[in-house]
Design an enzyme around this catalytic site. Structure first.
Site, PDB file in Angstrom:
ATOM      1  N   GLY B   8       6.762  17.332   2.800  1.00 50.76           N
ATOM      2  CA  GLY B   8       6.027  16.243   2.146  1.00 50.76           C
ATOM      3  C   GLY B   8       4.566  16.623   2.047  1.00 50.76           C
ATOM      4  O   GLY B   8       4.006  17.228   2.961  1.00 50.76           O
ATOM      5  N   GLY B  13       0.958  14.702   4.963  1.00 51.71           N
ATOM      6  CA  GLY B  13       1.458  16.071   4.947  1.00 51.71           C
ATOM      7  C   GLY B  13       0.351  17.085   4.723  1.00 51.71           C
ATOM      8  O   GLY B  13       0.263  18.101   5.418  1.00 51.71           O
ATOM      9  N   PHE B 113     -11.607  -6.601   3.634  1.00 48.90           N
ATOM     10  CA  PHE B 113     -10.177  -6.526   3.328  1.00 48.90           C
ATOM     11  C   PHE B 113      -9.466  -7.598   4.146  1.00 48.90           C
ATOM     12  O   PHE B 113     -10.059  -8.195   5.043  1.00 48.90           O
ATOM     13  CB  PHE B 113      -9.643  -5.136   3.690  1.00 48.90           C
ATOM     14  CG  PHE B 113      -9.080  -4.372   2.518  1.00 48.90           C
ATOM     15  CD1 PHE B 113      -9.790  -4.258   1.341  1.00 48.90           C
ATOM     16  CD2 PHE B 113      -7.826  -3.759   2.597  1.00 48.90           C
ATOM     17  CE1 PHE B 113      -9.272  -3.543   0.260  1.00 48.90           C
ATOM     18  CE2 PHE B 113      -7.312  -3.046   1.532  1.00 48.90           C
ATOM     19  CZ  PHE B 113      -8.027  -2.934   0.364  1.00 48.90           C
ATOM     20  N   ASP B 211      13.545   9.804   2.308  1.00 54.52           N
ATOM     21  CA  ASP B 211      14.241  11.076   2.601  1.00 54.52           C
ATOM     22  C   ASP B 211      14.085  11.510   4.061  1.00 54.52           C
ATOM     23  O   ASP B 211      15.047  11.851   4.731  1.00 54.52           O
ATOM     24  CB  ASP B 211      13.699  12.227   1.729  1.00 54.52           C
ATOM     25  CG  ASP B 211      13.643  11.873   0.255  1.00 54.52           C
ATOM     26  OD1 ASP B 211      14.160  10.799  -0.111  1.00 54.52           O
ATOM     27  OD2 ASP B 211      13.080  12.668  -0.514  1.00 54.52           O
ATOM     28  N   GLN B 230       6.967  -4.356   4.546  1.00 61.11           N
ATOM     29  CA  GLN B 230       5.857  -5.192   4.075  1.00 61.11           C
ATOM     30  C   GLN B 230       5.986  -5.515   2.591  1.00 61.11           C
ATOM     31  O   GLN B 230       6.220  -4.622   1.773  1.00 61.11           O
ATOM     32  CB  GLN B 230       4.526  -4.474   4.297  1.00 61.11           C
ATOM     33  CG  GLN B 230       3.345  -5.267   3.761  1.00 61.11           C
ATOM     34  CD  GLN B 230       2.015  -4.734   4.270  1.00 61.11           C
ATOM     35  OE1 GLN B 230       1.512  -3.729   3.755  1.00 61.11           O
ATOM     36  NE2 GLN B 230       1.474  -5.363   5.286  1.00 61.11           N
ATOM     37  N   HIS B 232       3.806  -6.655  -0.476  1.00 61.95           N
ATOM     38  CA  HIS B 232       2.399  -6.770  -0.889  1.00 61.95           C
ATOM     39  C   HIS B 232       2.260  -8.000  -1.774  1.00 61.95           C
ATOM     40  O   HIS B 232       3.074  -8.207  -2.678  1.00 61.95           O
ATOM     41  CB  HIS B 232       1.968  -5.512  -1.645  1.00 61.95           C
ATOM     42  CG  HIS B 232       0.482  -5.408  -1.810  1.00 61.95           C
ATOM     43  ND1 HIS B 232      -0.224  -6.215  -2.658  1.00 61.95           N
ATOM     44  CD2 HIS B 232      -0.425  -4.604  -1.203  1.00 61.95           C
ATOM     45  CE1 HIS B 232      -1.512  -5.902  -2.585  1.00 61.95           C
ATOM     46  NE2 HIS B 232      -1.659  -4.928  -1.711  1.00 61.95           N
ATOM     47  N   LEU B 242       1.169  -1.806  -8.193  1.00 57.01           N
ATOM     48  CA  LEU B 242       0.230  -2.393  -7.245  1.00 57.01           C
ATOM     49  C   LEU B 242      -1.078  -2.806  -7.913  1.00 57.01           C
ATOM     50  O   LEU B 242      -1.679  -2.041  -8.648  1.00 57.01           O
ATOM     51  CB  LEU B 242      -0.072  -1.356  -6.149  1.00 57.01           C
ATOM     52  CG  LEU B 242      -1.141  -1.743  -5.122  1.00 57.01           C
ATOM     53  CD1 LEU B 242      -0.656  -2.887  -4.254  1.00 57.01           C
ATOM     54  CD2 LEU B 242      -1.487  -0.538  -4.260  1.00 57.01           C
ATOM     55  N   THR B 244      -4.611  -3.885  -6.353  1.00 58.44           N
ATOM     56  CA  THR B 244      -5.147  -3.714  -5.001  1.00 58.44           C
ATOM     57  C   THR B 244      -5.617  -4.998  -4.325  1.00 58.44           C
ATOM     58  O   THR B 244      -6.106  -5.915  -4.972  1.00 58.44           O
ATOM     59  CB  THR B 244      -6.321  -2.710  -5.010  1.00 58.44           C
ATOM     60  OG1 THR B 244      -6.858  -2.646  -3.688  1.00 58.44           O
ATOM     61  CG2 THR B 244      -7.434  -3.145  -5.951  1.00 58.44           C
ATOM     62  N   GLU B 245      -5.483  -4.987  -3.008  1.00 60.71           N
ATOM     63  CA  GLU B 245      -6.068  -6.034  -2.178  1.00 60.71           C
ATOM     64  C   GLU B 245      -7.591  -6.052  -2.356  1.00 60.71           C
ATOM     65  O   GLU B 245      -8.252  -7.068  -2.112  1.00 60.71           O
ATOM     66  CB  GLU B 245      -5.715  -5.735  -0.710  1.00 60.71           C
ATOM     67  CG  GLU B 245      -6.137  -6.798   0.273  1.00 60.71           C
ATOM     68  CD  GLU B 245      -5.405  -6.644   1.609  1.00 60.71           C
ATOM     69  OE1 GLU B 245      -4.176  -6.432   1.583  1.00 60.71           O
ATOM     70  OE2 GLU B 245      -6.047  -6.732   2.654  1.00 60.71           O
ATOM     71  N   ARG B 276      -1.399  -9.839   5.000  1.00 61.41           N
ATOM     72  CA  ARG B 276      -0.476  -9.715   3.858  1.00 61.41           C
ATOM     73  C   ARG B 276       0.803 -10.517   4.024  1.00 61.41           C
ATOM     74  O   ARG B 276       1.303 -11.109   3.063  1.00 61.41           O
ATOM     75  CB  ARG B 276      -0.120  -8.243   3.629  1.00 61.41           C
ATOM     76  CG  ARG B 276      -1.253  -7.490   2.993  1.00 61.41           C
ATOM     77  CD  ARG B 276      -0.891  -6.043   2.748  1.00 61.41           C
ATOM     78  NE  ARG B 276      -2.014  -5.382   2.090  1.00 61.41           N
ATOM     79  CZ  ARG B 276      -2.085  -4.075   1.881  1.00 61.41           C
ATOM     80  NH1 ARG B 276      -1.098  -3.289   2.262  1.00 61.41           N
ATOM     81  NH2 ARG B 276      -3.128  -3.557   1.271  1.00 61.41           N
ATOM     82  N   HIS B 340       6.451  -2.935  -0.413  1.00 59.03           N
ATOM     83  CA  HIS B 340       5.270  -2.075  -0.492  1.00 59.03           C
ATOM     84  C   HIS B 340       5.239  -1.000   0.585  1.00 59.03           C
ATOM     85  O   HIS B 340       4.918   0.146   0.305  1.00 59.03           O
ATOM     86  CB  HIS B 340       4.026  -2.953  -0.378  1.00 59.03           C
ATOM     87  CG  HIS B 340       2.733  -2.212  -0.488  1.00 59.03           C
ATOM     88  ND1 HIS B 340       2.414  -1.443  -1.584  1.00 59.03           N
ATOM     89  CD2 HIS B 340       1.672  -2.132   0.346  1.00 59.03           C
ATOM     90  CE1 HIS B 340       1.206  -0.916  -1.414  1.00 59.03           C
ATOM     91  NE2 HIS B 340       0.740  -1.295  -0.256  1.00 59.03           N
ATOM     92  N   ARG B 375       1.328  -4.508   8.634  1.00 56.47           N
ATOM     93  CA  ARG B 375       0.217  -3.566   8.513  1.00 56.47           C
ATOM     94  C   ARG B 375      -0.961  -4.224   7.817  1.00 56.47           C
ATOM     95  O   ARG B 375      -0.777  -4.982   6.865  1.00 56.47           O
ATOM     96  CB  ARG B 375       0.668  -2.354   7.702  1.00 56.47           C
ATOM     97  CG  ARG B 375      -0.424  -1.373   7.415  1.00 56.47           C
ATOM     98  CD  ARG B 375       0.095  -0.140   6.703  1.00 56.47           C
ATOM     99  NE  ARG B 375       0.470  -0.360   5.316  1.00 56.47           N
ATOM    100  CZ  ARG B 375      -0.396  -0.477   4.313  1.00 56.47           C
ATOM    101  NH1 ARG B 375      -1.696  -0.447   4.541  1.00 56.47           N
ATOM    102  NH2 ARG B 375       0.024  -0.641   3.075  1.00 56.47           N
ATOM    103  N   SER B 380      -3.126   2.094   6.285  1.00 54.84           N
ATOM    104  CA  SER B 380      -2.107   3.135   6.101  1.00 54.84           C
ATOM    105  C   SER B 380      -2.730   4.452   5.683  1.00 54.84           C
ATOM    106  O   SER B 380      -2.357   5.508   6.185  1.00 54.84           O
ATOM    107  CB  SER B 380      -1.056   2.701   5.081  1.00 54.84           C
ATOM    108  OG  SER B 380      -1.641   2.521   3.820  1.00 54.84           O
ATOM    109  N   LEU B 381      -3.723   4.410   4.764  1.00 54.97           N
ATOM    110  CA  LEU B 381      -4.381   5.674   4.404  1.00 54.97           C
ATOM    111  C   LEU B 381      -5.018   6.277   5.641  1.00 54.97           C
ATOM    112  O   LEU B 381      -4.957   7.475   5.882  1.00 54.97           O
ATOM    113  CB  LEU B 381      -5.437   5.440   3.318  1.00 54.97           C
ATOM    114  CG  LEU B 381      -4.927   5.287   1.891  1.00 54.97           C
ATOM    115  CD1 LEU B 381      -6.106   5.087   0.935  1.00 54.97           C
ATOM    116  CD2 LEU B 381      -4.115   6.496   1.441  1.00 54.97           C
TER     117      LEU B 381
END
Lengths: 294, 562, 369
Positions: B8, B13, B113, B211, B230, B232, B242, B244-245, B276, B340, B375, B380-381
């Site tokens: 990945g 990755g 956020f 996967d 989750q 979104h 998406l 964005t928030e 969320r 999401h 989350r 997550s990023l």
């Protein structure tokens, strides 16, 4: 008569004088009263845009300001490159007050008029491919082209970027075809009619430019064209003058006559040789003239 | 054989590959897409780190917000590491050239956020994932020039290779040329991302099929917290992409059909910037009560004005104009909740290590767990970067310490070739798309924002039916070159198994926590019985469920309101 | 709706090509990508194309529709289907085809890698925290940082068609992303490298790249910015740069292009002497206007003074081009109905009502109108 400010640009003043002569002779027949701008300079041809972008902006603002000063709302061009350069600058100036104010301060300080943003830059092609101009053109082209097969060649900077130009569909333009047909000719279709002639790099990268140039000429020839027509004097110069180099490179002698748009309409409108100046072409236009004389 | 194989090539990755390489390992990256096509690039709003550039902030505050957001299911030691190391990771990205937006002082700008006590979301307009993916690929290319980092792009990793109780590589299908190939290494890092495609309405790319989770599951590894998907709150109607928030972070409103800012009735303090799970439930309640429009509510940005929309949210505007024909400068955007992000995944420790020696996991495929039951946007990023780095480091150190090994057996290749030949030889049967569509629609219906016992039971039965039908699917493309018909069929098999784990875990969790909400039978959180992680393992008759304690450090569960 | 498509199928194993027509039923909002999915699922599982995000950000699904490169996921089909036109779908140009609509992107990425596409901060030790850079300086590379590497620009690049070694619009735009980045310290080395034979000056300004780019990167403008920066740094020995500079000299001396001197000024005297035969053939037709007396524009003093003024103002190099971009960014083609919405404004008659908080008495009068 529609009064327009006429910006002929460099080539029509120099190596493509025939374009200027034919355009002036033709203008009244298609309802245009040309007021030639004298106190103007080169638009920079994209080169000054790259070498000195801020100077490019000022030079073009100055051209627009002088056009505005004639009291017309239209600046007429006869060259693709002038059209894009002027429209690009015009758009930037109209859309950014701070930019316009700074440029105007500079224009005024050297004695040029300020620009308020009231001018639209239109290529001659657009003035005669639609509306009143087109109606007059149909009437003026009384002598016709007698079914002559004409390959329209648009060149790049009258089609792309379409967000700045926007008259024709950039992939399926039809203004030249409409004019050819209104003049009694037959418009030839071929894929390279919207591609590049190579002119901007014909001096710096001649081989690359010639590999581009060969496509429209070869395709027009194969499609049976008697002549090509283009709205751009730079395209004209490469199509006409550099054809001899293609002969050396490809071994093929195309002998393809190339007409300026004003000349094509001019022929149909019955302009004389002194107004068309075909003798200034490198590739002989004689076969076309002969066909028409029959 | 590489020292480290990374499977990945999204943010996690690539970050893992860079770290492993910089630690001294030779690295092979395997990805079914070209790295820049990875779905990390579709992340929009931003990445959370307590830099304190806009207002006072601290890693502790970030940790508390994350713990509370997780509905106390997140592992607090992991969260503390996460929030403490996040700022350094952001500066690293900036030094690599990441094109973040700036504040008036020229420092990294930070926006508010959802459920965050301070504006701590670093961003690049509304294309943050895009700039991250590209800066990481730039760093990858730099290391590719040096030679001992190789990217096997458009190689579809399909099975883990396990030998003597160690993970030694992956079995791949070469999409470009066709054929099975083995990519072997002393350590393997899974970073294959999420699985939103199990649902019909999802923000996720076509490539998000779980996967890696399925590969791990079938290698006998535990998946953790699989019931927590989750939803979104702002996915575009009808396409599901998406929005964005960040739109709400910049001040956008959520409206029902009357123009009412309904969030005031659900989260009187945080309003649109509640967590969320809270916002998605509120929207679903409004829509089910008949106060929606076409099964959607409206995201209203009009009051922000053209300038702010054009500079801060140009990507969202482009999406709304292209896919919904709405220019948010003039009209509100129709949005609804959509699948999401999978909070659960392959269970790992704080260095990304799994139960299997030599196997690591990071990013959405993994469950450390930082996100618990819900989350926070922007986490997550950050998780991909911080835990991608940690997993890359640990994998490299493991590989470099484990010394040379002899050749590994190529028996897995023979097995794979035999199995694929069998699948490809079938000429009569059902095409996979119907099964895929039925799975997607039914998961949305029966295992969505709200969950009811009868529907979950029905979904378990349906999954069995679909798995039965799947045994008879037919792949039409029998060729070698770019055979996505084959890989899509394999992906569907993965998704069916994962859906089973999800619903089974959901049915067993008799409480409401974070993204898992059972309004009819268990509307409250039940810390006594369920302050614990679910663990799914593949047994002889499908997934087997067990539980594991949550690691707590300093925050005891409290009532969670916004 | 009914959608008909013709697709150029290509079998990489046998080299066979065929144009196949498909007619499918698709939802009203379907994109070209949605239509391909329907074909692949229900009609022909052997059709090959790339896809992933379906939201214009991953750059996978570049292909040609009626000869023009598009992102399949961005292309809505309703209007085309309603017109009765049957579009022809084919693989992108200037790249080898692997199968059907899938091209080999290897040459594309080789060129990207050739521009050394990573930040080079040189010997500067990075600060403890972030580099402090004003947003305005980062805005210089805003457009280039939008690139998703889909290849649509490369597909139709006329120069690359003529010179396959041309770095091309995507790679050069990526190059400017670093040249324009104030944190990068390799500007001169980059500009020298990009000024090589197959670099900046190979661009023929056909503007196909700007026309095709689905993300508004405008790669041709990025190439112009590179040219501007190269000349500002004095990296101007290439004939392309000399050509450009001669226009400036012409404008500030005579106002008009000094056309006859352009060839020797671009190519140098020695090389242009080789062209003497060609020049003579043009001379005979009046295509070589005599340089003396020069053709001087009226009031050319103004143009000269403007040059002096502009030089002092410091809007030079790429920034001089970037300053034109703000109004250009608003030039977008819009969906039908856009003009109407823009005319009534966000809260005008017919707009969605103004929002209100629960407990507040409905929306205000003008909003509800």
């Amino acid at each position: 008569m529609r009064k327009v400010a006429y910006y002929k640009g460099c080539l029509a003043s120099l190596s493509a004088k025939e374009l200027d002569v034919a355009t002036r002779a033709l203008a009244p027949k298609v309802g245009l009263e040309l007021e030639e701008l004298e106190s103007v300079t080169c638009c920079g041809a994209g080169d000054i845009h790259e070498a000195e972008p801020d100077y490019y902006l000022h030079l073009n603002a100055r051209i627009l300001a002088y056009a505005e000063a004639t009291g017309t709302d239209t600046l007429m061009t006869v060259c693709n490159v002038c059209t894009l350069n002027l429209r690009q600058a015009n758009h930037a100036l109209k859309g950014d007050e701070a930019l316009l104010a700074r440029v105007n301060d500079n224009l005024v300080s050297v004695g040029a008029p300020a620009y308020s943003g009231s001018v639209d830059v239109l290529h001659f092609l657009w003035l005669v491919a639609a509306g009143e101009g087109y109606e007059l053109l149909k009437r003026a082209a009384h002598r016709g082209l007698q079914g002559l097969k004409i390959a329209p060649f648009y060149g790049c900077q009258i089609l792309r970027p379409s967000k700045l130009l926007g008259f024709d569909d950039p992939d399926r333009p039809e203004s030249l075809e409409r004019i050819i047909e209104a003049c009694g000719g037959e418009a030839i279709d071929y894929p390279a009619k919207v591609k590049c002639c190579g002119f901007p790099i014909i001096q710096a990268r001649e081989d690359v430019a010639l590999a581009e140039l060969v496509q429209p000429i070869e395709q027009a020839k194969e499609a049976g064209a008697d002549a090509m027509v283009t709205p751009c004097p730079l395209c004209h110069l490469s199509l006409d003058a550099w054809q001899s180099k293609l002969r050396k490179q490809t071994g093929k002698d195309f002998q393809m006559p190339v007409l300026h748009l004003s000349q094509l309409i001019g022929v149909a409108a019955g302009l004389s040789e002194s107004e068309l100046k075909f003798k200034r072409h490198v590739v002989s236009v004689e076969p076309v003239v002969e066909k028409l004389a029959v | 054989m590489y020292d480290v194989v990374v499977v990945g090539a999204g943010c996690a990755g690539m970050r893992a590959a860079i770290e492993a390489y910089d630690t001294g390992a030779s690295v092979g990256v395997v990805s079914k897409l070209h790295p820049t096509r990875s779905h990390s690039g579709a992340a929009e709003g931003g990445i959370n780190a307590a830099l304190g550039n806009t207002a006072e902030d601290s890693p502790e505050k970030h940790a508390f917000d994350t713990v509370k957001g997780s509905d106390y299911l997140g592992d607090q030691d992991a969260i503390e590491i996460f929030t403490a190391e996040a700022p350094g990771d952001i500066y690293q990205l900036e030094h690599w050239g990441c094109v973040f937006s700036r504040n008036e002082e020229g420092k990294l700008a930070q926006r508010p956020f959802g459920a965050a006590g301070s504006p701590r979301t670093v961003y690049s307009a509304d294309i943050t994932g895009h700039v991250l993916v590209h800066v990481l690929y730039e760093q990858l290319m730099k290391r590719m020039e040096e030679g001992s980092l190789v990217v096997h792009e458009e190689s579809f990793a399909w099975r883990l290779m396990v030998e003597d109780g160690r993970c030694v590589g992956v079995v791949c299908w070469d999409l470009v040329r066709g054929g099975v190939k083995l990519v072997t290494g002393r350590s393997v890092v899974l970073a294959t991302g999420g699985m939103g495609r199990i649902y019909r309405a999802t923000t996720n790319a076509y490539s998000c099929n779980g996967d890696g989770m399925a590969m791990a599951l079938h290698a006998g590894l535990p998946l953790k917290d699989m019931e927590f998907m989750q939803f979104h709150p702002t996915t575009l109607y009808p396409s599901g992409v998406l929005i964005t928030e960040g739109c709400r972070g910049e001040g956008g409103y959520l409206l029902n059909r009357d123009g009412e800012r309904f969030m005031a009735r659900y989260a009187p303090n945080a309003l649109e910037l509640a967590s969320r799970d809270v916002v998605s439930r509120a929207e679903t309640t409004e829509i089910e009560a008949g106060r929606g429009i076409n099964g959607s509510v409206l995201l209203d940005l009009r009051h922000l004005g053209a300038e702010k929309i054009l500079t801060r949210l140009p990507g969202s505007r482009e999406l709304a104009m292209t896919f919904a024909g709405v220019d948010p400068i003039y009209d509100p955007i129709p949005v609804r909740p959509g699948a999401h992000y999978m909070m659960g995944g392959v269970a790992t420790d704080n260095w990304g290590a799994t139960e299997l020696e030599g196997l690591y996991a990071a990013g959405e495929v993994a469950c450390v767990s930082v996100h618990g039951a819900n989350r926070l946007g922007g986490n997550s990023l950050m998780e991909t970067i911080t835990f991608g780095r940690r997993a890359g480091r640990a994998a490299a150190e493991h590989a470099l310490a484990s010394g040379r090994r002899g050749e590994v057996s190529d028996a897995p290749a023979r097995d794979a070739e035999r199995d694929l030949a069998q699948l490809l030889s079938r000429t009569d049967g059902e095409r996979p798309w119907k099964i895929r569509d039925e799975l997607g629609a039914s998961m949305l219906e029966n295992f969505g924002v709200f969950r009811y016992p009868d529907r979950m039971e029905r979904q378990l039965e349906l999954i069995q039916e679909l798995r039965e039908r799947y045994r008879n699917v037919v792949v039409e493309d029998k060729g070698e070159i770019f055979n996505t018909d084959l890989t899509q069929a394999l992906e569907l098999g993965y998704m069916l198994d994962l859906a089973w784990c999800m619903v089974q875990a959901g049915l067993a969790r008799e409480e409401s926590r974070g993204a898992h909400s059972r309004p009819a039978d268990f509307p409250e959180r039940d810390d006594e019985r369920f302050l614990k992680h679910s663990i799914s393992r593949w047994g002889d008759d499908g997934p087997e469920l067990s539980y594991e304690e949550v690691r707590m450090t300093r925050w005891q569960p409290e009532v969670r309101t916004y | 709706m009914k959608v008909a498509l013709k697709i150029w199928r290509y079998d990489g194993a046998t080299g066979e090509k065929a144009l196949r027509e498909y007619e499918i039923e698709a939802p009203e909002e379907a994109t070209l990508l949605d239509c391909l999915d329907i074909i692949k699922d229900r009609h022909d599982g052997t059709l090959a194309y790339r896809k992933s995000c379906r939201m214009m950000i991953c750059g996978s699904c570049g292909m040609r529709m009626d000869g023009a490169a598009v992102l399949a996921c961005k292309t809505r089909m309703a209007e085309i289907a309603a017109s009765g036109h049957v579009p022809v779908i084919s693989a992108m140009g200037n790249l080898p085809v692997l199968k059907d609509l899938v091209v080999d992107m290897t040459p594309f990425w080789q060129k990207i890698r050739a521009v050394k596409p990573w930040l080079d901060t040189g010997y500067v030790e990075p600060p403890e925290k972030e580099f402090v850079v004003p947003q305005a300086e980062m805005d210089v590379i805003h457009k280039e940082s939008l690139c998703i590497m889909c290849g649509c620009c490369v597909s139709e690049c006329n120069s690359m068609e003529a010179d396959p070694d041309f770095l091309g619009p995507a790679a050069l735009a990526k190059g400017f992303r670093f040249v324009g980045d104030p944190r990068d310290r390799a500007t001169v080395e980059r500009l020298q490298a990009y000024s090589d034979e197959h670099g900046i000056w190979d661009c023929t300004r056909c503007y196909f790249c700007n026309e095709r780019c689905p993300k508004g990167v405008d790669p041709r403008d990025a190439i112009a910015k590179l040219g501007a920066e190269a000349m500002r740094e004095g990296i101007d020995s290439d004939m392309g740069a000399r050509h450009a500079k001669w226009f400036v000299t012409s404008a500030k001396t005579t106002g008009w292009l000094r056309e006859t001197e352009l060839v020797p000024k671009t190519q140098g005297v020695v090389r242009s002497l080789k062209e003497i035969g060609f020049a003579m053939s043009l001379l005979r037709r009046g295509k070589v206007p005599p340089p003396f007396p020069p053709h001087v524009a009226k009031d050319v003093d103004e143009a000269r003074q403007l040059y002096e003024l502009v030089e002092r103002e410091g809007h030079e190099g790429a920034r001089g081009i970037v300053q034109l971009e703000k109004p250009l960014a608003r030039l977008e083609r819009h969906e039908a109905g856009y003009e109407e919405a823009a005319a009534r404004g966000p809260y005008g008659p017919g707009s969605f009502p103004k929002p209100y908080l629960p407990g507040e008495n409905e929306s205000t009068e003008e909003g509800a109108a």
